[in-house]
Design a protein around this motif. Sequence first.
Motif, mmCIF file in Angstrom:
data_model
loop_
_atom_site.group_PDB
_atom_site.id
_atom_site.type_symbol
_atom_site.label_atom_id
_atom_site.label_comp_id
_atom_site.label_asym_id
_atom_site.label_seq_id
_atom_site.Cartn_x
_atom_site.Cartn_y
_atom_site.Cartn_z
ATOM 1 N N PRO A 1 0.803 -1.232 0.000
ATOM 2 C CA PRO A 1 0.000 0.000 0.000
ATOM 3 C C PRO A 1 0.833 1.278 0.000
ATOM 4 C CG PRO A 1 -0.978 -1.590 1.478
ATOM 5 C CD PRO A 1 0.333 -2.168 1.042
ATOM 6 N N ARG B 1 -3.320 -6.816 -3.528
ATOM 7 C CA ARG B 1 -3.007 -5.685 -2.650
ATOM 8 C C ARG B 1 -2.886 -4.392 -3.437
ATOM 9 N NH1 ARG B 1 -3.677 -6.515 2.582
ATOM 10 N NH2 ARG B 1 -2.153 -8.179 2.703
ATOM 11 N N SER C 1 -5.420 -1.162 -3.053
ATOM 12 C CA SER C 1 -4.727 0.051 -2.615
ATOM 13 C C SER C 1 -4.873 1.192 -3.603
ATOM 14 C CB SER C 1 -3.232 -0.242 -2.401
ATOM 15 O OG SER C 1 -3.036 -1.199 -1.394
ATOM 16 N N ALA D 1 -4.451 4.575 0.268
ATOM 17 C CA ALA D 1 -3.699 3.328 0.365
ATOM 18 C C ALA D 1 -3.384 3.003 1.824
ATOM 19 C CB ALA D 1 -2.413 3.432 -0.448
ATOM 20 N N GLN E 1 -6.221 1.536 3.782
ATOM 21 C CA GLN E 1 -6.461 0.103 3.601
ATOM 22 C C GLN E 1 -5.752 -0.738 4.656
ATOM 23 O OE1 GLN E 1 -8.793 -1.090 1.452
ATOM 24 N NE2 GLN E 1 -9.114 1.127 1.225
ATOM 25 N N TYR E 2 -4.749 -0.147 5.333
ATOM 26 C CA TYR E 2 -4.078 -0.890 6.392
ATOM 27 C C TYR E 2 -5.032 -1.199 7.545
ATOM 28 C CZ TYR E 2 0.728 -0.767 4.653
ATOM 29 O OH TYR E 2 1.875 -0.988 3.932
#
Length: 397
Positions: A57, A108, A112, A341, A344-345
């Motif tokens: 990300p 991913r 992201s 991005a 998204q973690y």
Amino acid sequence: MRSRGGAVLLVALVVDSVGNGLFQPLSVLFFAKLTTVPLALIGVLLSAANALTLPVPLIAGRLADRMGPWVLVVAAQGAQGIGFLLFTRVTGPAGIFLTAALVAVGVRFFWSSVFTAVADFVDGSEKPRSKDSWFAWMNVTRTAGLAIGGLITGVVVTIGTPAAYRALAYGSAPCFLCAGVAIAARVRAPRRAESDAGGYRGMLRARPFLAFTGLNAVFALTSMMLALGLPVFVTVGLHGPPWLAPAMLVGNTVLLTVLTAPAVRLVSPLRRTRVLMASAVLWAAWCLAFALLVPGQLGWVVPVLLGATFLFTAAEAVHGPVSQSLATELSPPGARGRYLAVFQYSFTVASLVAPAFFTTLFEVGYWLPWLVLGVVNVFAALAVRWLERVIPVAATT
């Protein structure tokens, strides 16, 4: 430049989700059927491949701001399509790791960058549809695609032959490749000007955004808990019939597909923070209802299960689109790719924590995961109320 190709974009997202739905439930079983690699080693290799993607990300966000997100979306779909084709050639551990890593990196990069791409598309669209509505339709298309893919996967499992599993991979690959080609050929959106002022260093000073990202990890954890915990809770904790949990999960999927867009329209006059508070309260009620259930009394337990699961579904229907929209509004336009991005973690952390959270507490008591999660959601609702004071009003409406 005006955005165009919205219908193509939605169809491409459906096709992409069908590809995910075809293969997502069978990643371990696929390699177990077609290789002689031990099951435990397959699990380790797949986990290692996914762990390899943790920095993605940060890279994807920077590239999305510099090159534009659409390049990454198309490349990510290409990587997944090629990876699934290579799955059919795998014979040993190295092949499993390398091909799984290629697909995991593609997944991913996709997640992201796709929300940045859609936000850019909305900014350049002549139609008055809001980001909340677009993100709602993204959820609808993804849910529908996963459901279609899941149904086909059920047929493959029933057949059970190596040829059927290979056909599954051959069927998944064109979904991603066709979606990527369609987006590259037909979807257009204006480019944003990149700005370093709102980059990763600036993000460290964006406390409302960071606080909301951390708080969303709680919501993401909660949203994963139904699919993760319900089968074990129903069969082991409540001694219910084995068909009950799958039937409830199918009902949840159908309701999400039908209700998400109307629900987001219904709550659109409200502040986004208030909608998220309501989601947290609904989730807390769902959890506390589950915590009160007891085994061996299905006569009243089943209706409560169904009613509580509807509360979960209502919360999930509005949380995804509204939280993504709020994260977008808290992101500086010139650094949107990096901010979204990083957002998204919150889902990545939740996916890492969820299995251990549920199984550890379930070992103590079948009711304990739900009680703890319900209490956490009550505190999360209060935290959103506090956060509302420091978030600009324009971002919440």
